[in-house]
Design an enzyme around this catalytic site. Structure first.
Site, short mmCIF file in Angstrom:
data_model
loop_
_atom_site.label_atom_id
_atom_site.label_comp_id
_atom_site.label_asym_id
_atom_site.label_seq_id
_atom_site.Cartn_x
_atom_site.Cartn_y
_atom_site.Cartn_z
N GLY A 1 -8.73 4.60 -31.22
CA GLY A 1 -9.65 3.77 -32.00
C GLY A 1 -8.98 2.73 -32.85
O GLY A 1 -9.65 1.95 -33.54
N LYS A 2 -7.64 2.67 -32.81
CA LYS A 2 -6.95 1.75 -33.73
C LYS A 2 -7.20 0.28 -33.39
O LYS A 2 -7.11 -0.58 -34.26
CB LYS A 2 -5.45 2.03 -33.72
CG LYS A 2 -4.73 1.76 -32.41
CD LYS A 2 -3.27 2.18 -32.52
CE LYS A 2 -2.50 1.93 -31.23
NZ LYS A 2 -1.10 2.41 -31.32
N TYR B 1 13.32 4.52 -18.34
CA TYR B 1 12.84 4.40 -19.72
C TYR B 1 13.92 3.83 -20.63
O TYR B 1 15.11 4.01 -20.37
CB TYR B 1 12.44 5.78 -20.25
CG TYR B 1 11.11 6.29 -19.73
CD1 TYR B 1 10.28 5.51 -18.94
CD2 TYR B 1 10.70 7.59 -20.03
CE1 TYR B 1 9.08 6.02 -18.47
CE2 TYR B 1 9.49 8.10 -19.57
CZ TYR B 1 8.69 7.31 -18.79
OH TYR B 1 7.50 7.81 -18.31
N LEU C 1 -7.77 5.00 -26.98
CA LEU C 1 -8.71 6.03 -27.42
C LEU C 1 -8.46 6.53 -28.84
O LEU C 1 -9.23 7.31 -29.37
CB LEU C 1 -8.69 7.20 -26.44
CG LEU C 1 -9.45 6.96 -25.13
CD1 LEU C 1 -9.06 7.98 -24.07
CD2 LEU C 1 -10.96 6.98 -25.37
N LEU D 1 -4.46 9.11 -24.23
CA LEU D 1 -5.10 8.17 -25.16
C LEU D 1 -5.26 6.79 -24.55
O LEU D 1 -5.55 5.83 -25.25
CB LEU D 1 -4.29 8.08 -26.46
CG LEU D 1 -4.14 9.36 -27.27
CD1 LEU D 1 -3.35 9.10 -28.55
CD2 LEU D 1 -5.51 9.95 -27.60
N GLY E 1 -3.14 4.35 -26.15
CA GLY E 1 -3.47 4.21 -27.57
C GLY E 1 -4.88 3.72 -27.81
O GLY E 1 -5.38 3.77 -28.94
N SER F 1 -0.80 9.51 -20.51
CA SER F 1 -1.70 8.55 -21.15
C SER F 1 -3.06 9.13 -21.49
O SER F 1 -4.10 8.54 -21.18
CB SER F 1 -1.86 7.30 -20.28
OG SER F 1 -2.24 6.18 -21.05
#
Length: 415
Positions: free
Chosen positions: A307-308, A112, A305, A300, A303, A298
């Site tokens: 909705g952005k 990372y 999910l 989302l 990201g 993960s």
């Protein structure tokens, strides 16, 4: 960045790959089966415990597999620190999660931040180290990961530019270099980031026999982890991006040869990526079978999910979003069935007075086979929203509504 570019797209849209309280337990039993003594995870939850720095929170906790680790239901992910977030921002996120919300569990990795590259590798660990030096170490459950097989990630320490393998030497080098970066004497949970052998990752839809390759035997990998455990450098072992075959082989070898047993599996799992776990790994990992706790990453779906991506956002802000970090990813997402499913789940969240992110995380947290859900954020408001989702209650009506969508959109990002 080629490999991580490919990996990141498939993690987000194809969902297959990436993404302690008892310190004295170096003397803990060496990670053996303890099926009869351990209650199901759903009965091991504890509410209202004292957080890492004494703040009372509503955070719930679960025992992780066969270990003696009692981890918060929310695990703080770290992979943006050093790339999308600065070191200072990472420290602020840690302070918020641990001091205000009672989180006691964080997850990092030697490679990372992502996208992984030579210039930034290790920056995430250095962020954790800066924060950790002012903390009581036995109040923090620290997880990290040894990089799996790769010909392309050639810049990790002591790999001699030859790529990454899960050999005994590279396991040891990885752990010892991680300890140095993190500024600590031990890692509570060390995980194999992805297998040394060929497995159908990166969005591959089925196993391809022609891709089979030789790999470090399960027994040899476990032997090195046993030595590291005996030296007090690691406490427990887990896997990530693993298959039912891999989990069973690791557990069988551990039982047969009195080697460290895996206690956790960190795989991608969300409203958009359920089938792989629910149709195979769920049975294998049951407390009655191998007792391996799921740490879903993960939740989302990168990201999605939240909705952005469904709303118009100024380019200055949206250009930093993960789907926009690589050319063509946004266009491909909008053309998949995932976009339709995301809209339906967002409407469902609104029905229950939640944000899409809260609903997606609450779904993961409500699964009886989940021990702790790994969340991440690039801003403090986003982090507060995500951690706050763990206080949301999941109802039978929500479950029925999700099932109706799932019947039509089973893992839609793979279609």
């Amino acid at each position: 960045c080629r490999i991580l570019g490919s990996m990141l797209w498939r993690v987000i849209l194809l969902g297959s790959m990436l993404h302690s309280s008892l310190c004295s337990a170096f003397v803990a039993s060496p990670l053996r089966h303890a099926r009869a003594a351990l209650p199901p995870l759903a009965k091991a939850h504890r509410r209202g415990l004292t957080g890492a720095m004494g703040a009372v929170s509503k955070m719930e906790f679960s025992k992780l597999g066969d270990s003696d680790l009692v981890v918060s239901r929310c695990c703080l992910g770290t992979m943006t620190w050093g790339q999308q977030n600065t070191e200072e921002e990472g420290v602020k996120q840690l302070n918020l999660a641990f001091d205000e919300y009672g989180v006691n569990f964080l997850d990092t990795a030697e490679m990372y931040p992502v996208p992984t590259k030579a210039e930034t590798q290790g920056a995430t660990d250095r962020t954790v180290a800066r924060w950790l030096k002012d903390r009581q170490r036995d109040k923090v459950i620290l997880a990290s990961k040894v990089t799996g097989w790769s010909d392309n990630v050639t810049w990790l320490p002591k790999r001699d530019g030859k790529g990454s393998r899960v050999t005994r030497k590279q396991i040891r080098d990885s752990v010892e270099c991680s300890l140095e970066r993190l500024g600590t004497d031990y890692i509570d949970l060390i995980q194999i980031h992805w297998p040394d052998r060929y497995v159908p990752l990166f969005g591959t839809m089925k196993f391809n026999e022609t891709m089979y390759r030789d790999y470090e035997p399960f027994e040899e990998q476990l032997e090195e982890f046993k030595l590291l455990h005996a030296e007090g450098k690691i406490r427990y072992l887990g896997v990530s991006n693993e298959t039912p075959f891999g989990v069973m082989k690791f557990c069988e070898a551990a039982e047969r040869l009195d080697l460290p047993k895996i206690v956790s599996i960190q795989n991608c799992y969300s409203l958009l990526n359920r089938v792989d776990y629910e149709t195979g790994l769920q049975e294998v990992c049951l407390p009655q079978n191998t007792n391996v706790g799921l740490l879903p990453y993960s939740p989302l779906a990168g990201g999605v999910l939240s909705g952005k991506y469904a709303v118009d956002t100024p380019e200055e802000e949206s250009s930093k979003w993960r789907l926009n970090l690589f050319t063509g990813y946004m266009a491909r997402y909008k053309q998949s069935l995932a976009a339709e499913a995301v809209d339906l789940y967002a409407n469902l969240a609104k029905k229950y007075d939640m944000t899409p992110s809260e609903f997606a995380i609450a779904f993961c947290n409500s699964r009886p086979f989940v021990t702790s859900t790994i969340i991440g954020a690039t801003s403090i408001p986003q982090l507060k929203e995500n951690i706050g989702a763990f206080e949301k209650k999941w109802t039978d009506e929500m479950e029925a509504d999700v099932d109706e969508i799932f019947k039509k959109y089973k893992d839609p990002s793979k279609v």
